[in-house]
Scaffold this motif. Structure first.
Motif, short mmCIF file in Angstrom:
data_model
loop_
_atom_site.label_atom_id
_atom_site.label_comp_id
_atom_site.label_asym_id
_atom_site.label_seq_id
_atom_site.Cartn_x
_atom_site.Cartn_y
_atom_site.Cartn_z
N SER A 91 0.76 -1.16 -0.05
CA SER A 91 -0.02 -0.08 0.01
C SER A 91 0.95 1.14 0.06
N GLU A 103 -3.46 7.02 -0.69
CA GLU A 103 -2.79 7.83 0.50
C GLU A 103 -2.52 9.15 -0.11
N SER A 140 -12.27 -3.95 -2.80
CA SER A 140 -11.88 -3.73 -1.57
C SER A 140 -11.41 -5.22 -1.05
N ALA A 148 -10.75 -5.82 2.38
CA ALA A 148 -11.48 -6.12 3.53
C ALA A 148 -12.96 -6.63 3.19
N TYR A 149 -13.37 -6.12 2.11
CA TYR A 149 -15.00 -6.60 1.68
C TYR A 149 -14.71 -7.70 1.27
N GLU A 192 -16.96 -0.59 -5.93
CA GLU A 192 -17.25 0.77 -5.22
C GLU A 192 -17.53 1.74 -6.23
N LYS A 234 -22.94 -3.20 -5.44
CA LYS A 234 -22.51 -1.83 -5.79
C LYS A 234 -22.53 -0.79 -4.64
N VAL A 235 -21.75 -0.55 -3.81
CA VAL A 235 -21.96 0.29 -2.92
C VAL A 235 -22.11 1.76 -3.23
N GLY A 236 -22.43 2.70 -2.39
CA GLY A 236 -22.64 3.98 -2.79
C GLY A 236 -23.98 4.30 -3.19
N VAL A 274 -25.11 9.99 0.94
CA VAL A 274 -24.12 9.74 1.93
C VAL A 274 -23.18 8.57 1.38
N GLY A 275 -23.47 7.60 1.24
CA GLY A 275 -22.82 6.44 0.62
C GLY A 275 -22.02 6.88 -0.48
N ALA A 311 -19.10 9.02 0.32
CA ALA A 311 -17.98 8.29 1.04
C ALA A 311 -17.21 7.70 0.34
N ALA A 312 -17.88 6.79 -0.72
CA ALA A 312 -17.13 6.07 -1.80
C ALA A 312 -16.39 6.80 -2.46
N THR A 317 -14.77 9.49 -1.68
CA THR A 317 -13.69 10.09 -0.86
C THR A 317 -12.72 8.87 -0.80
N HIS A 318 -13.13 7.68 -0.79
CA HIS A 318 -12.62 6.41 -0.35
C HIS A 318 -11.64 5.89 -1.63
#
Lengths: 693, 693
Positions: B100, B105, B166, B168-169, B219, B245-247, B251-252, B255-256, B258-259
């Motif tokens: 990473s 970052e 992701s 972790a997902y 994402e 598919k998130v977001g 709000v989601g 956040a997606a 940003t992420h």
């Protein structure tokens, strides 16, 4: 002592129809009482009169050396009535009839159930069933049931009480609760409900000190007010009630009716009753137990604001989406909180959800520190942590446990939820801290939603205000003019309209009222005027009105030759506002229920209506309006003026009071349209249906 | 061989940054390769050049005695580029960068990622990551990842392929799949996606013979056409794709963004693309795995008709409700089938759901016999059995196994699902028979829904038709008249309207067109005419038109002094029909997307619109219309005539072709309203926005 205490928690119990063969229901039930930890006295009753499964037994109830608190009846159906008579004679007034073969089978069974009901009435005996699974009280080691579940899984003791109508439904819930480690206080299945129904069981659980959370499942309901009382008692005791009601679709309702013989009714009416009485309705057993488990462990969140901290950005977003879609808030953290967060964990991202990233290197206090900052920075009712697989590793767990302990201590009234994969030990240790653990992020959010809503619903829970009967109404005429006169008497605004019997009268009335006008046929025999062409709008002059009168009378005579015609109503045309629909219908179970919606496609295409019990308080009327999606039109639409919401609230209250006062005389009141204007609101058309004999 | 085969299933692998310390990522990854059953050759690369974890190691890639199929890079970010150069020099063209510290970052990391991209371009190397979790292939014992999950749970081999962005997902999904006994073929997490994205991974899985079912999670998406191609390849191979598919909320989505730094976009657009390409979107990990598990075991149901057999009336009703709410059918059995059912089980009740009651006395063939009757009596795609706790008792299981074996043999193409509590052995034996087992009734229904829909979606899956660019358009003017001229050129009906520069011209035009007329300001600088008061309707005579002309010009000048005014459009008033909205917007990821809805509250209040990729075929246009709830108004509303649906379909096709042909020149086409009449359909207002530079 609650009148059902001896039924749920007998200190001694007779088993009528006890058998030595555990393959038989009477044998299995005795076996469960004997072997699963019950400390009360057991009296097997068996025609042989010899010992059964090693216990001394008696030939008859009459022979018993004492009066047991309760009796379980497992005899063939035709022998049940005599057994109940024997119990009554002995003084046993709490009996569970587990035998089947009654109303559920029709024919002779119905007659036998009627006999049971007659015995109950005569003796004051309280019974569950017939055709029920019995009840359990795991903290007492009492398992008064033949459920085959107990052969492989015995529910453990705890604080969750369960009341279901169906035995199989109930035992499925007991089983899954057991697999998940959810402890049960009492559980009962009420079967055919000749006496005790689910509402009565909820009433008991609401008072029972051993029960903190109540799960219930209904297939039908016969006593609406009894259900309301029980749910309100639980709400007053701040015991969350999580409830299922099957038969929500037409197919389901038809199947439920076949199966239980009870009416499913309009599903949104029962929805409204649950909500008003503080109960949270769920649609799956999984959700039922998720919410119950959370409520049994943790405090209900004091607000709908949720903070999300995740070691995975993606799962943080997933949970944020789930919160927003469910109606929870995920407030973005203010800049000063974000600055604090970056100080604690420089690589953290996002404003809420906050992505801590997985780069923690064992620094579990990061979760506590960031949560502290977030809790202080926003009105959060709950914090969710997504912690990946930390819970699988008992060795890595103590620092996390420490962080969560500190957090729970700082914010004892907020809800803290952990989402992760975990071993049982970690899950249990967190539960002891008051931290529910979920494996699935979406299920965690759904459970938090339930807990948050329950808190709000219980705080607002109230019965519809009591209201006495009104003076007798003259319902000899029910045409539009008569209905409007009644509503005007109830305090609603109506237009200055005139009933006219001739074309000349109509023309004169129109001139007096001012053009344009509407004409509407008046007849008790024609409740649906448009269907016969009985309405003409926007008539602009005397000629049009006179001709219109004749035309409407002609059409009505042609369409309904037998109808008695009472003339034509001449009304001014009023269109400056939003058309709404206000209805009150007398539900056979729940009494008069108000329906509200906005006219046009909102109701007819999108089914955008809501229900509430009558009579309404102004607060309830306001909530009713808010629960209709299209009600935002009332605030002004496409630059139009805001409409007179206060007048609408007042009208809803007045109609609902009127209908509630006269519930014995009226089945339906329908005002459609009810025009809400910039100032005031007025009945444009109305229908009142007297109660059918 | 698929170009990514060596990446997913290397026969030899170098571990660049291998460490002797399993606490470090490079040590843990090597440990997983060494200890979890990988049979390929492992080449640790380590600056010390001594043996690592008992394996001989090399100082550099260049020193290796052979060219491994793949390399895993676990070096600090600044050292990664050189490692990739070394791999390329050696001829290793499949590399996974697990390190990473790149684009995720920001700052210097972005620059380092750009360098990685440059190397990929120059060398033709294929890489995953950077910042990714690596990949696994359990059937090969290959676990090329540092995921800490493997410390406590190793995913087993099977047929389900998993592609997530992701890590972790992804590892959450692998973990839960493992707990449930769902075997995995390959799984990959694509991280920052400098090269290989989730779509590329799906493309591989669609070809991989070891994969039968594909689970994916996105994402964001950068390459819309690549995603379409991959999903269509899977659909053509009849491999179910279950996708998250998130977001999906604001709000989601924020956040997606940003992420991941990628655009979430309009959620309903990606919904439409998934559907068109045969993929089934789910909203929770639980549902993802429920559907995948079912699809991996059992055939997809050939129809949406579900038969329900339950030993509990209540749970039968619960499942019927869940089916109907989800959009599955629960057809009532015809009388002759009911007669057969009563012969098999006299106490059975209901027409579907069928309540067998629990009074079976071990006669498990009842389930088979009744199912046979139901399958033959109605077009059922699936049968669900609710079997309470039968699955907890291995001894009682063989007769049930026999009955289900016979049933599966009789109807190999239908789906048979068991809902019950069960021990693992019973569950596995039923899975071998092709019978999925669920503990929760509602989850079973949700999984059946997914399987049924996937079958239908895959059969209809198709890319939007290829379409070449059109001749250059003159977009020098974009006012309403110009937009309508372009649409008329594309074959749409417009009204006979006139552009007028003076009040006198307007009056003359109105007289020629016939009264009443509408006047609308014309200006490229005023795309939203009503906002400046630039529209007047229902002008009934010459005076009104002349005055209206002056008034409109005055208002436009007052509101937008700098705007160039091109005059006023005079148009006949046409209102006989239903107003719809047709839009095409160029999505930055998915290209031109058509939006359709009905005017008024349906769109503005209920958001009742649907999307589809352009260009449309007539079938897709028809499906688009059907997916709008309020489209039923087109069939005639409150006794009005049915409207010309064919004209609407044709218009949708034409607009969509026009927009697709000119996607390089046009960002937005909006026709609002588009009036659908009893015969024909016509553009009432239109806006075309040229592509922004």
């Amino acid at each position: 002592m609650h009148p059902l205490e001896k039924l749920f928690r007998p200190r001694s119990v007779a088993v009528i129809g006890a058998s030595g063969d555990p393959g038989k229901l009477g044998g299995r039930t005795l076996f469960h009482l004997k072997e699963l930890g019950y400390r009360g006295r057991i009296f097997p009753i068996n025609t042989s009169g010899k010992e059964v499964q090693g216990l001394p037994s008696w030939r008859s109830i009459a022979d018993l050396p004492e009066v047991p608190d309760s009796a379980l009846v497992l005899l063939p159906a035709p022998a049940v009535a005599q057994a109940l008579e024997d119990c009554a004679a002995k003084g046993i007034l709490h009996v569970q009839v587990l035998s089947s073969g009654f109303a559920e089978e029709g024919g002779e069974g119905v007659v036998m159930q009627e006999r049971v009901v007659e015995i109950i009435r005569r003796t004051g005996m309280r019974i569950t069933g017939p055709n029920c699974l019995g009840s359990i009280s795991p903290p007492d080691g009492y398992f008064g049931t033949f459920s085959s579940l107990l052969a492989t899984a015995k529910p453990g003791p705890g604080k969750v009480g369960i009341a279901t109508q169906s035995g199989a439904y109930g035992s499925h819930i007991y089983a899954v609760a057991g697999f998940r480690g959810i402890g049960i206080s009492r559980a009962i299945a009420t079967g055919n409900e000749a006496d005790i129904d689910v509402a009565a069981a909820i009433d008991y659980l609401a008072e029972d000190p051993g029960t903190a959370v109540i799960c219930a499942s209904l297939e039908g309901c016969r006593d609406g007010d009894g259900l309301r009382r029980a749910l309100l008692k639980a709400a007053a005791a701040r015991k969350p009630v999580i409830i299922m009601k099957v038969g929500s679709t037409e197919v389901g309702a038809a199947a439920a009716a076949t199966h239980t013989g009870s009416l499913a009714g309009e599903d949104r009416i029962i929805d409204a009753v649950f909500r008003e009485c503080g109960a949270w309705r769920v649609s799956s057993i999984e959700e039922l137990l998720d919410v119950a488990q959370l409520c049994a462990i943790a405090p209900l969140p004091p607000s709908s604001g949720v903070g999300i901290l995740s070691v995975s950005g993606g799962i943080g977003v997933l949970m944020a989406d789930a919160c927003i879609e469910a109606g929870l808030d995920v407030p973005p953290m203010p800049p000063e909180v974000l600055a604090q967060i970056r100080e604690i964990q420089p690589v953290a991202g996002g404003r809420n959800p906050v992505d801590t990233t997985a780069q923690l290197g064992g620094r579990m206090h990061v979760f506590e520190d960031i949560s502290q900052a977030m809790m202080q920075g926003a009105q959060l009712g709950a914090i969710i942590f997504y912690l990946a697989h930390i819970g699988r590793n008992v060795a890595r767990f103590p620092p996390l446990e420490e962080a969560l302990t500190a957090l729970r201590r700082s914010f004892p009234d907020r809800l803290v939820v952990a989402v992760m994969t975990s071993v049982e030990e970690v899950r249990q240790r967190l539960n002891v801290l008051g931290v529910p653990v979920f494996e699935d992020p979406t299920r965690a959010v759904r459970a938090i939603l339930g807990a948050a809503r329950i808190r709000v619903l219980q705080a607002a829970a109230a019965a519809p205000p009591a209201i006495g009967p009104g003076p007798p109404l003259d319902l000899s005429a029910t045409n539009e003019a008569a209905a409007k006169a009644l509503l005007a008497g109830a305090g609603l605004s109506v237009l200055p309209e005139r009933v006219c019997l001739t074309a000349a009268e109509a023309a004169e009335a129109a001139t007096a009222l001012g053009f344009p006008v509407a004409l509407k046929i008046l007849s008790d025999d024609i409740p649906h005027k448009t269907e016969v062409g009985g309405v003409m709008l926007n008539l602009a002059d005397v000629t049009a009105v006179a001709q219109g009168f004749d035309e409407i009378m002609r059409r009505a005579r042609a369409a309904k030759p037998a109808a008695r015609l009472d003339g034509v109503l001449v009304a001014p045309m009023v269109t400056d506002g939003v058309e709404t629909i206000i209805g009150v219908q007398r539900d056979p179970v729940f009494g008069p229920m108000v329906m509200f919606g906005l006219g046009g496609v909102s109701v007819e295409l999108f089914g955008d209506v809501a229900f509430a019990s009558a009579p309404l308080t102004p607060e309830r009327a306001d909530a009713l309006i808010n629960s209709v999606h299209s009600a935002r039109l009332l605030a002004g639409w496409r630059g139009g003026p805001a409409l007179d919401r206060e007048a609408l609230v007042e009208a809803l209250c007045r109609v609902s009071k009127f209908a509630a006062r006269h519930r014995d005389a009226i089945d339906v009141v329908e005002i459609n349209p009810f025009l809400v204007r910039a100032r005031g609101a007025v009945v444009l058309d109305a229908l009142i249906a007297p109660r059918r004999a």
